[in-house]
Design a protein around this motif. Structure first.
Motif, PDB file in Angstrom:
ATOM      1  N   ILE A   1      49.702  41.114  37.467  1.00 36.02           N
ATOM      2  CA  ILE A   1      49.929  40.795  38.902  1.00 36.02           C
ATOM      3  C   ILE A   1      49.932  40.395  39.187  1.00 36.02           C
ATOM      4  CG2 ILE A   1      47.809  40.349  40.505  1.00 36.02           C
ATOM      5  CD1 ILE A   1      45.356  41.187  38.184  1.00 36.02           C
ATOM      6  N   SER A   2      50.920  39.811  40.553  1.00 34.97           N
ATOM      7  CA  SER A   2      52.293  39.189  41.366  1.00 34.97           C
ATOM      8  C   SER A   2      52.155  38.642  42.267  1.00 34.97           C
ATOM      9  CB  SER A   2      53.901  39.016  40.036  1.00 34.97           C
ATOM     10  OG  SER A   2      54.158  38.049  40.300  1.00 34.97           O
ATOM     11  N   PRO A   3      52.239  37.808  42.214  1.00 30.96           N
ATOM     12  CA  PRO A   3      51.683  36.179  42.088  1.00 30.96           C
ATOM     13  C   PRO A   3      50.562  35.955  41.802  1.00 30.96           C
ATOM     14  CG  PRO A   3      52.004  35.878  44.142  1.00 30.96           C
ATOM     15  CD  PRO A   3      51.732  37.248  44.598  1.00 30.96           C
ATOM     16  N   ALA A   4      50.647  35.412  40.617  1.00 28.87           N
ATOM     17  CA  ALA A   4      49.299  35.147  39.940  1.00 28.87           C
ATOM     18  C   ALA A   4      48.425  34.610  41.245  1.00 28.87           C
ATOM     19  CB  ALA A   4      48.577  34.040  39.254  1.00 28.87           C
ATOM     20  N   ALA A   5      46.502  35.351  40.942  1.00 28.03           N
ATOM     21  CA  ALA A   5      46.113  35.217  42.458  1.00 28.03           C
ATOM     22  C   ALA A   5      45.019  34.249  42.248  1.00 28.03           C
ATOM     23  CB  ALA A   5      44.934  36.240  41.871  1.00 28.03           C
ATOM     24  N   ASP A   6      44.075  33.689  43.626  1.00 29.12           N
ATOM     25  CA  ASP A   6      43.676  32.727  43.302  1.00 29.12           C
ATOM     26  C   ASP A   6      42.459  32.948  42.493  1.00 29.12           C
ATOM     27  OD1 ASP A   6      42.179  30.725  44.067  1.00 29.12           O
ATOM     28  OD2 ASP A   6      42.557  30.628  45.545  1.00 29.12           O
ATOM     29  N   GLU A   7      41.645  32.599  41.359  1.00 31.92           N
ATOM     30  CA  GLU A   7      40.715  32.876  40.062  1.00 31.92           C
ATOM     31  C   GLU A   7      39.616  32.174  41.272  1.00 31.92           C
ATOM     32  OE1 GLU A   7      41.567  33.772  36.139  1.00 31.92           O
ATOM     33  OE2 GLU A   7      42.084  31.695  37.172  1.00 31.92           O
ATOM     34  N   ASN A   8      40.006  31.153  41.955  1.00 31.18           N
ATOM     35  CA  ASN A   8      38.210  30.414  42.704  1.00 31.18           C
ATOM     36  C   ASN A   8      37.774  31.376  44.436  1.00 31.18           C
ATOM     37  OD1 ASN A   8      38.284  29.242  40.677  1.00 31.18           O
ATOM     38  ND2 ASN A   8      39.332  27.285  41.838  1.00 31.18           N
TER      39      ASN A   8
ATOM     40  N   THR B   1      56.415  48.171  38.905  1.00 30.30           N
ATOM     41  CA  THR B   1      56.877  47.065  39.930  1.00 30.30           C
ATOM     42  C   THR B   1      55.083  46.801  39.829  1.00 30.30           C
ATOM     43  OG1 THR B   1      57.576  49.041  41.100  1.00 30.30           O
ATOM     44  CG2 THR B   1      56.786  47.572  42.192  1.00 30.30           C
ATOM     45  N   PRO B   2      54.555  45.207  39.652  1.00 34.50           N
ATOM     46  CA  PRO B   2      53.797  44.897  39.471  1.00 34.50           C
ATOM     47  C   PRO B   2      52.933  45.014  41.093  1.00 34.50           C
ATOM     48  CG  PRO B   2      55.146  43.608  39.106  1.00 34.50           C
ATOM     49  CD  PRO B   2      55.913  44.248  39.492  1.00 34.50           C
ATOM     50  N   LEU B   3      51.535  44.671  40.434  1.00 27.96           N
ATOM     51  CA  LEU B   3      50.778  44.556  42.222  1.00 27.96           C
ATOM     52  C   LEU B   3      50.296  43.538  42.122  1.00 27.96           C
ATOM     53  CD1 LEU B   3      48.136  47.223  40.797  1.00 27.96           C
ATOM     54  CD2 LEU B   3      50.054  47.848  41.850  1.00 27.96           C
ATOM     55  N   THR B   4      49.894  43.391  44.062  1.00 26.00           N
ATOM     56  CA  THR B   4      49.866  41.998  44.424  1.00 26.00           C
ATOM     57  C   THR B   4      48.616  42.190  43.727  1.00 26.00           C
ATOM     58  OG1 THR B   4      48.818  43.195  46.373  1.00 26.00           O
ATOM     59  CG2 THR B   4      51.460  42.626  46.539  1.00 26.00           C
ATOM     60  N   PRO B   5      47.509  40.456  44.359  1.00 27.84           N
ATOM     61  CA  PRO B   5      46.356  40.374  43.605  1.00 27.84           C
ATOM     62  C   PRO B   5      45.087  41.270  45.178  1.00 27.84           C
ATOM     63  CG  PRO B   5      47.580  38.068  44.085  1.00 27.84           C
ATOM     64  CD  PRO B   5      49.022  39.196  44.457  1.00 27.84           C
ATOM     65  N   ALA B   6      45.639  41.345  46.192  1.00 28.18           N
ATOM     66  CA  ALA B   6      45.670  42.385  47.147  1.00 28.18           C
ATOM     67  C   ALA B   6      45.406  43.947  46.345  1.00 28.18           C
ATOM     68  CB  ALA B   6      45.793  42.486  48.711  1.00 28.18           C
ATOM     69  N   GLU B   7      46.352  44.496  45.727  1.00 26.04           N
ATOM     70  CA  GLU B   7      46.015  45.781  45.462  1.00 26.04           C
ATOM     71  C   GLU B   7      46.050  45.782  43.823  1.00 26.04           C
ATOM     72  OE1 GLU B   7      50.918  47.095  47.096  1.00 26.04           O
ATOM     73  OE2 GLU B   7      50.388  45.804  45.314  1.00 26.04           O
ATOM     74  N   ALA B   8      45.471  45.094  43.600  1.00 25.96           N
ATOM     75  CA  ALA B   8      44.866  44.552  42.498  1.00 25.96           C
ATOM     76  C   ALA B   8      42.727  44.843  42.440  1.00 25.96           C
ATOM     77  CB  ALA B   8      44.911  43.328  41.682  1.00 25.96           C
ATOM     78  N   VAL B   9      42.706  44.657  43.391  1.00 26.35           N
ATOM     79  CA  VAL B   9      41.780  44.160  43.388  1.00 26.35           C
ATOM     80  C   VAL B   9      40.604  46.003  44.474  1.00 26.35           C
ATOM     81  CG1 VAL B   9      41.513  42.380  43.326  1.00 26.35           C
ATOM     82  CG2 VAL B   9      41.479  42.633  45.605  1.00 26.35           C
TER      83      VAL B   9
END
Length: 395
Positions: free
Chosen positions: A254-261, A130-138
């Protein structure tokens, strides 16, 4: 013609020529390259603009000395130094099960995963069910918890496949369990601070609000085949096009892709992908691994340097599809990621960035770019610069 800024020591003009040619012929937008030889800086160049997608109706902000850039997977080479230095200090056994330090990790058939397997991409954990959301990833919790519960995709230690995203939580949690400090904090306190490096895994508040300090990058693109010619192109593109493939799942952990900026992403401590550095910071970092720099003693003892660049994994990569070579935490010179020579070790970043050291020549190299292109390992701009270094050394 781009206005290339900076300095080049006599004899290293081929690097400047290759750098300028990247803007003229290879679509470079904003970038910097730096080179150390035997602990002394010999190249420090920058050019172009900081805003990758500058508005057409207004001026672009120029790249400046000290402009930093997210370097994606080139972060892995910085992070790998932490467990190797902990081993050098007697604080971690590379042949111990990961569960020795992280008991929850033993679940789901991972009792025999060794610390060295994490560093050499042999743990069998490149993707999550189960992929992580960007918020979960960090958030510092969800990634380690997911990997502790995850079953390996193959028997650990028997094969290798690039752990594109999961490397963040594997290495980050291991370091925190052993030291009580995050990998980003450890690097800041033990390496970047003492050496004066513009290099961070987790951009601090003091840097986050300096106007123009960090160059923006293009939105992330799906990795694709250009530059990867070791197998028929169809084999590579099929793997990236198939949502069920291990390749796609690894890059989509990580999905969806995070905003790296986004400020939250720049502040994140993700040792696989979110490091921020200047080219000079990366080159100086690698120079410090292989030799003394400005009175600072080399970080890697000879035995540790041998560990970093002794082949642990080689051959068909289950994730990248092409043949790859890894030491403990570092990509090694080979067709998928050509470096300066057989003894070179380092790491590229998807989209262009590259950093490495070559102990035999005393060279350390750092290149960062905001013109992210669809290459996984061997970016043509970085490779042109490496060829420029080779020409300079050949005289």
């Amino acid at each position: 013609m781009v206005d290339v800024q900076g300095t080049v020591t006599d004899g290293f003009e081929p690097v400047r020529d290759a750098f300028a040619e990247n803007f003229a012929r290879r679509g470079e937008r904003g970038a910097a390259v730096a080179l150390y030889r035997d602990g002394r800086k010999v190249v420090d160049l920058w050019a172009g603009t900081k805003d990758a997608d500058a508005p057409g109706d207004g001026p672009s902000a120029p790249w400046e000395r000290g402009t930093a850039q997210i370097v994606r997977s080139a972060t892995k080479g910085v992070a790998a130094a932490v467990p190797l230095l902990l081993h050098q200090r007697g604080l971690v056994d590379l042949d111990a099960p990961v569960g020795t330090y992280w008991p929850e990790f033993k679940a789901a058939g991972k009792e025999r995963v060794l610390v060295r397997h994490l560093l050499a991409h042999r743990a069998g954990l490149p993707a999550l069910d189960t992929p992580l959301t960007p918020a979960e990833a960090v958030d510092g919790v969800s990634g380690p918890r997911a990997l502790a519960a995850q079953a390996p995709a193959w028997e650990p230690g028997t094969d290798h496949g690039y752990h594109a995203q999961t490397y963040s939580w594997l290495i980050g949690e291991l370091v925190e369990r052993i030291t009580g400090r995050s990998a980003g904090r450890w690097i800041a306190e033990e390496i970047a601070g003492p050496l004066g490096l513009d290099l961070w895994i987790g951009l601090p508040e003091s840097e986050r609000h300096r106007p123009g300090r960090i160059s923006d990058v293009e939105p992330p693109a799906d990795p694709a085949a250009p530059g990867l010619r070791m197998r028929p192109r169809k084999a590579v593109t099929d793997a990236y096009d198939d949502p069920a493939s291990l390749t796609r799942r690894a890059f989509a952990a990580i999905s969806p892709a995070a905003d790296e900026n986004a400020p939250a992403w720049r502040a994140a401590e993700l040792p696989a992908s979110a490091g921020i550095a200047t080219a000079e910071g990366l080159a100086r970092f690698y120079a410090s691994l292989i030799g003394d720099v400005d009175g600072h003693r080399r970080l890697f003892a000879p035995a540790t340097l041998t560990l970093a660049r002794t082949e642990e994994s080689a051959g068909p990569d289950r994730v990248l599809i092409v043949n790859t070579r890894f030491g403990l935490g570092y990509m090694l010179h080979g067709p998928a990621s050509p470096l300066l020579g057989p003894g070179s070790f380092g790491h590229p970043g998807r989209g262009g960035s590259l950093a490495f050291a070559d102990p035999e020549s005393g060279i350390s190299f750092g290149y960062v770019t905001n013109g992210m292109q669809k290459n996984v390992t061997a970016d043509p701009r970085a490779q042109a610069l490496v060829r420029g270094v080779a020409r300079a050394l050949a005289g």
